[in-house]
Motif scaffolding. Sequence first.
Motif, PDB file in Angstrom:
ATOM      1  N   UNK A 146       0.811  -1.214   0.000  1.00 54.14           N
ATOM      2  CA  UNK A 146       0.000   0.000   0.000  1.00 54.14           C
ATOM      3  C   UNK A 146       0.849   1.270   0.000  1.00 54.14           C
ATOM      4  N   UNK A 147       2.181   1.116   0.080  1.00 55.51           N
ATOM      5  CA  UNK A 147       3.062   2.266   0.033  1.00 55.51           C
ATOM      6  C   UNK A 147       3.487   2.797   1.387  1.00 55.51           C
ATOM      7  N   UNK A 148       3.157   2.080   2.473  1.00 55.95           N
ATOM      8  CA  UNK A 148       3.559   2.537   3.810  1.00 55.95           C
ATOM      9  C   UNK A 148       5.075   2.484   3.941  1.00 55.95           C
ATOM     10  N   UNK A 149       5.615   3.386   4.726  1.00 56.09           N
ATOM     11  CA  UNK A 149       7.067   3.442   4.905  1.00 56.09           C
ATOM     12  C   UNK A 149       7.519   3.031   6.302  1.00 56.09           C
ATOM     13  N   UNK A 150       6.593   2.912   7.241  1.00 56.40           N
ATOM     14  CA  UNK A 150       6.973   2.561   8.606  1.00 56.40           C
ATOM     15  C   UNK A 150       6.846   1.051   8.797  1.00 56.40           C
TER      16      UNK A 150
END
Length: 238
Positions: free
Chosen positions: A130-134
């Motif tokens: 989904x593109x999350x970075x954490x």
Amino acid sequence: MTRPTPGAQLDLAGTLVGIRRMAPLSLFVIVFGLAFGVAALSRGLSGLEAVLMSALVFAGASQFAALELWGPQIPLLPLIAITFAINARHLLMGAAIQPWLAHLPARQRYASVVLMSDSNWAMAAADYRSGATNVGMLVGGGIALWLAWVLGTLLGVAFGSGIEQPERFGLDVIMGCFLLAMLVGGQRDLGMLLPWAAAALAALAAMAWLPPHAHVIVGALAGGLAGLLLPSRGETPS
């Protein structure tokens, strides 16, 4: 020209979010841990040994498999082979999220996968897509599952009785159903049915004709190979 995906980051806030998101599933893990604690006592392990195994190994299927071989004379090589077969999927799981973790410092990158299991990996992989970075879901979720597993084992060895056969209540399929839901929840590409079908058929064949637990490796390799053979879908030029 597409912009590169931002690198991953790890912080306390994201880790706490991961713990909170994994908390509901952790309740079921306590039941499995309780069953393991009871089974370990029945196979001759002390309460301390059972708890230490859960705390240091943290691999439910492998731990139950080890109990099947436990006795006065422990066949070490078969035990190693079975443990590797059951957990070989972690090689592919780690490779799947390696591009996500590659930007972390080495100490954070390797520490992030110490408590990786099916459930927190599936949720983290969904975040990655989904593109999350954490990457807090991976770390926090692993912490929640580890605590639940150790707590369940403690309850099992403390009370000496519990649910020895969770499959009687359908609890043995909870993890599998959760993992499947997380993996397919965001997918709408019918082309993904090919590697799934290849993995399923290969695993079923391996269960019928190959030694126990070989289906884990065979299914993963078949699905991965089918995925590699799929025609690549390039991005639409802008």
